[in-house]
Design an enzyme around this catalytic site. Sequence first.
Site, short mmCIF file in Angstrom:
data_model
loop_
_atom_site.label_atom_id
_atom_site.label_comp_id
_atom_site.label_asym_id
_atom_site.label_seq_id
_atom_site.Cartn_x
_atom_site.Cartn_y
_atom_site.Cartn_z
N SER A 105 47.45 52.02 45.40
CA SER A 105 46.20 52.47 44.78
C SER A 105 46.29 53.98 44.61
O SER A 105 46.96 54.67 45.39
CB SER A 105 45.03 52.09 45.68
OG SER A 105 43.91 52.91 45.43
N TYR A 165 41.41 53.30 54.02
CA TYR A 165 42.05 52.53 52.93
C TYR A 165 43.09 53.41 52.23
O TYR A 165 44.23 53.01 52.01
CB TYR A 165 40.94 52.09 51.97
CG TYR A 165 41.37 51.29 50.78
CD1 TYR A 165 41.53 49.91 50.86
CD2 TYR A 165 41.59 51.90 49.54
CE1 TYR A 165 41.89 49.17 49.74
CE2 TYR A 165 41.95 51.17 48.43
CZ TYR A 165 42.10 49.80 48.53
OH TYR A 165 42.47 49.07 47.43
N1 LIG Z 1 39.54 45.78 43.59
C1 LIG Z 1 39.90 46.99 43.19
O1 LIG Z 1 39.15 47.69 42.48
C2 LIG Z 1 41.26 47.54 43.57
C3 LIG Z 1 41.64 48.80 43.08
C4 LIG Z 1 42.90 49.30 43.41
C5 LIG Z 1 43.76 48.52 44.19
N2 LIG Z 1 43.35 47.32 44.65
C6 LIG Z 1 44.29 46.54 45.47
O2 LIG Z 1 44.52 45.28 44.87
C7 LIG Z 1 44.92 44.34 45.88
C8 LIG Z 1 44.15 43.05 45.72
O3 LIG Z 1 42.79 43.30 45.99
P1 LIG Z 1 41.61 42.49 45.31
O4 LIG Z 1 40.69 43.51 44.75
O5 LIG Z 1 42.15 41.43 44.46
O6 LIG Z 1 40.91 41.91 46.63
P2 LIG Z 1 40.51 40.43 47.08
O7 LIG Z 1 39.94 39.67 45.94
O8 LIG Z 1 39.71 40.61 48.31
O9 LIG Z 1 41.93 39.78 47.43
C9 LIG Z 1 42.62 40.06 48.62
C10 LIG Z 1 43.25 38.77 49.10
O10 LIG Z 1 43.98 39.08 50.32
C11 LIG Z 1 43.68 38.04 51.24
N3 LIG Z 1 43.83 38.43 52.63
C12 LIG Z 1 43.04 39.30 53.33
N4 LIG Z 1 43.41 39.33 54.61
C13 LIG Z 1 44.45 38.48 54.74
C14 LIG Z 1 45.25 38.07 55.82
N5 LIG Z 1 45.04 38.51 57.08
N6 LIG Z 1 46.23 37.16 55.59
C15 LIG Z 1 46.44 36.66 54.36
N7 LIG Z 1 45.70 37.00 53.28
C16 LIG Z 1 44.72 37.90 53.48
C17 LIG Z 1 42.23 37.70 50.96
O11 LIG Z 1 41.90 36.47 51.56
P3 LIG Z 1 40.39 36.24 52.13
O12 LIG Z 1 39.62 35.83 50.92
O13 LIG Z 1 40.56 35.17 53.13
O14 LIG Z 1 39.93 37.53 52.72
C18 LIG Z 1 42.21 37.71 49.45
O15 LIG Z 1 42.63 36.45 48.93
C19 LIG Z 1 44.72 45.05 47.20
O16 LIG Z 1 45.95 45.55 47.67
C20 LIG Z 1 43.80 46.18 46.85
O17 LIG Z 1 43.93 47.25 47.75
C21 LIG Z 1 42.14 46.80 44.37
#
Ligand SMILES: NC(=O)c1ccc[n+]([C@@H]2O[C@H](COP(=O)([O-])OP(=O)(O)OC[C@H]3O[C@@H](n4cnc5c(N)ncnc54)[C@H](OP(=O)(O)O)[C@@H]3O)[C@@H](O)[C@H]2O)c1
Length: 341
Positions: free
Chosen positions: A179, A208
């Site tokens: 990120s 984060y």
């Molecule tokens: N959203 C944004 O605006 C944004 C911006 C920049 C970067 N990112 C990055 O993009 C990536 C994906 O994020 P997202 O926004 O798609 O979030 P998300 O929808 O919350 O997806 C994260 C996934 O990781 C899983 N997870 C969490 N803890 C875990 C564990 N202990 N073991 C196995 N799986 C686990 C979650 O499962 P659960 O549902 O069970 O928690 C969920 O399926 C992350 O690295 C985030 O930092 C996001």
Amino acid sequence: MAPSRENQPLAAILTGILDRLRVRREIPPLAPDERIDGKVALVTGGASGLGFATSVDLARRGARVLLADRSHPQGARRRAVSLGVPPDRIEPVSVDLSDLRAIDGLVADLARRRVRIDRLVLNAAIVPTSARTTPQGLDEMFVVNYLSSFALVTRLLEVGVLPRDRRGPDVPRVVFVASESHRWSEGLPPGRLDGPRDGSPRRVLGWYGTYKLMLTTFAWELARRLSEDGSPRIGVFALCPGAMRTGIARELPAALRAPLDVAMRLLFQDPFAADEPVIHFACSRSLDGRTAVYLHKMTAKDVDPRAADPEAGRLLWERSAEILLDRARPGGSIGPGGSPS
Ligand SMILES: NC(=O)c1ccc[n+]([C@@H]2O[C@H](COP(=O)([O-])OP(=O)(O)OC[C@H]3O[C@@H](n4cnc5c(N)ncnc54)[C@H](OP(=O)(O)O)[C@@H]3O)[C@@H](O)[C@H]2O)c1
């Protein structure tokens, strides 16, 4: 360690808006014939958000995807199939990445089945509202957002499930979902990486950013260790997908989440659009022979100089390996130049 950016939800919203306005596409869309038929991809956090979109889009480009998540990987596979993905292209894998033993179990299972991973997408992350402890007594956010990736990659390399004996264009690729927030961090902690963490919700986006800095620093160190004579044995890539409409902020208190939810609905990208740099890194032939490339959406950038610093990378690697030795298992890591040490 004191992560910066106290005004974090606001910072996240502003970053999302600026992303929309400022970041211009530099790289053209991937052609439909850039496929990875028959390649095996492992996607962490594959059951929702960016990880789910990535799993579906990699499967649509011919990969067999191991969709790894702690909850509902089976349900995610059903959703993928309902979107037209052939059922044999997605294999659900249950793993809790906060548990280092579960990571070892996953690696042992893949090794026993003689799986060879061609594309590893390290995507899982959490934004927790309190400091919770893992089965090994570590902080959950530290483990899920950083240490699990270190543990998974080094273990997969040790047992050859992530092979580094290939030559030429067909080497595996590791894609780190980082990120732009890695630039916000005040830096890596001077003391132990696994020291206590202030779990207050107001500080969580500072942590984060710090864990994303660790992840990017590790990625660049991995790229150095896995390159010989400028020729990568494994391509290592990192990216920021830009602000997305996902459930990542689900744990934040309502007062902090409300403005973020509004911004997400109005301005942030759908994950099926935001996964473009991930799919580019996994599939584009233009990346054959390349490593240590960072994209912010579809624009190439340098990583923060602290992440590219070889001394910081070496120290982070050593300190991460020490924690694994302390907490989980008998050791082994890869030394400079990719040789076992
Ligand atoms: N959203 C944004 O605006 C944004 C911006 C920049 C970067 N990112 C990055 O993009 C990536 C994906 O994020 P997202 O926004 O798609 O979030 P998300 O929808 O919350 O997806 C994260 C996934 O990781 C899983 N997870 C969490 N803890 C875990 C564990 N202990 N073991 C196995 N799986 C686990 C979650 O499962 P659960 O549902 O069970 O928690 C969920 O399926 C992350 O690295 C985030 O930092 C996001």
